[in-house]
Scaffold this motif. Structure first.
Motif, PDB file in Angstrom:
ATOM      1  N   ARG A   1       0.830  -1.206   0.000  1.00  0.00           N
ATOM      2  CA  ARG A   1       0.000   0.000   0.000  1.00  0.00           C
ATOM      3  C   ARG A   1       0.868   1.261   0.000  1.00  0.00           C
ATOM      4  N   VAL A   2       1.952   1.240   0.774  1.00  0.00           N
ATOM      5  CA  VAL A   2       2.869   2.386   0.802  1.00  0.00           C
ATOM      6  C   VAL A   2       3.502   2.582  -0.569  1.00  0.00           C
ATOM      7  N   MET A   3       3.933   1.492  -1.201  1.00  0.00           N
ATOM      8  CA  MET A   3       4.562   1.595  -2.526  1.00  0.00           C
ATOM      9  C   MET A   3       3.567   2.109  -3.567  1.00  0.00           C
ATOM     10  N   ARG A   4       2.325   1.634  -3.510  1.00  0.00           N
ATOM     11  CA  ARG A   4       1.309   2.112  -4.460  1.00  0.00           C
ATOM     12  C   ARG A   4       1.041   3.596  -4.260  1.00  0.00           C
ATOM     13  N   ARG A   5       0.995   4.035  -3.011  1.00  0.00           N
ATOM     14  CA  ARG A   5       0.776   5.454  -2.730  1.00  0.00           C
ATOM     15  C   ARG A   5       1.959   6.284  -3.234  1.00  0.00           C
ATOM     16  N   GLN A   6       3.188   5.807  -3.027  1.00  0.00           N
ATOM     17  CA  GLN A   6       4.363   6.525  -3.502  1.00  0.00           C
ATOM     18  C   GLN A   6       4.376   6.610  -5.025  1.00  0.00           C
ATOM     19  N   ARG A   7       4.032   5.500  -5.703  1.00  0.00           N
ATOM     20  CA  ARG A   7       3.973   5.531  -7.171  1.00  0.00           C
ATOM     21  C   ARG A   7       2.938   6.538  -7.640  1.00  0.00           C
ATOM     22  N   TRP A   8       1.782   6.554  -6.979  1.00  0.00           N
ATOM     23  CA  TRP A   8       0.717   7.479  -7.374  1.00  0.00           C
ATOM     24  C   TRP A   8       1.183   8.917  -7.196  1.00  0.00           C
ATOM     25  N   LEU A   9       1.830   9.212  -6.059  1.00  0.00           N
ATOM     26  CA  LEU A   9       2.317  10.566  -5.811  1.00  0.00           C
ATOM     27  C   LEU A   9       3.379  10.970  -6.835  1.00  0.00           C
ATOM     28  N   ASN A  10       4.283  10.055  -7.173  1.00  0.00           N
ATOM     29  CA  ASN A  10       5.314  10.351  -8.162  1.00  0.00           C
ATOM     30  C   ASN A  10       4.696  10.633  -9.533  1.00  0.00           C
ATOM     31  N   GLU A  11       3.661   9.888  -9.895  1.00  0.00           N
ATOM     32  CA  GLU A  11       3.009  10.086 -11.198  1.00  0.00           C
ATOM     33  C   GLU A  11       2.240  11.394 -11.252  1.00  0.00           C
ATOM     34  N   HIS A  12       1.655  11.801 -10.135  1.00  0.00           N
ATOM     35  CA  HIS A  12       0.754  12.965 -10.141  1.00  0.00           C
ATOM     36  C   HIS A  12       1.372  14.242  -9.577  1.00  0.00           C
ATOM     37  N   SER A  13       2.640  14.193  -9.191  1.00  0.00           N
ATOM     38  CA  SER A  13       3.252  15.382  -8.610  1.00  0.00           C
ATOM     39  C   SER A  13       3.910  16.279  -9.646  1.00  0.00           C
ATOM     40  N   SER A  14       4.180  15.771 -10.819  1.00  0.00           N
ATOM     41  CA  SER A  14       4.860  16.588 -11.827  1.00  0.00           C
ATOM     42  C   SER A  14       3.892  17.282 -12.741  1.00  0.00           C
TER      43      SER A  14
END
Length: 68
Positions: free
Chosen positions: A55-68
């Motif tokens: 769950r932490v990894m999925r959240r980090q991937r989502w943040l990385n995809e949507h932060s730029s």
């Protein structure tokens, strides 16, 4: 450890709880998905630890995809 700044350290359990609620509300306001599995699970502790890590990894991937 050295505290820098004017923010006072959280002292009581109630203040910690309120800080946690504020952090949760902030995450909800940002629109970050929960990525929480639904249902009831039984299994060894390492299975739940693995689910938490995923769950932490999925959240980090989502943040990385949507932060730029």
């Amino acid at each position: 450890m050295r505290i820098v700044g004017k923010e006072k350290p959280v002292a009581s359990d109630e203040e910690r709880w309120i800080a946690g609620v504020r952090a949760s509300d902030l995450a909800k306001s940002l629109g970050i998905p929960d990525f929480h599995e639904r249902g009831v699970f039984r299994g060894p502790q390492r299975m739940f630890d693995r689910m938490d890590d995923e769950r932490v990894m999925r959240r980090q991937r989502w943040l990385n995809e949507h932060s730029s």
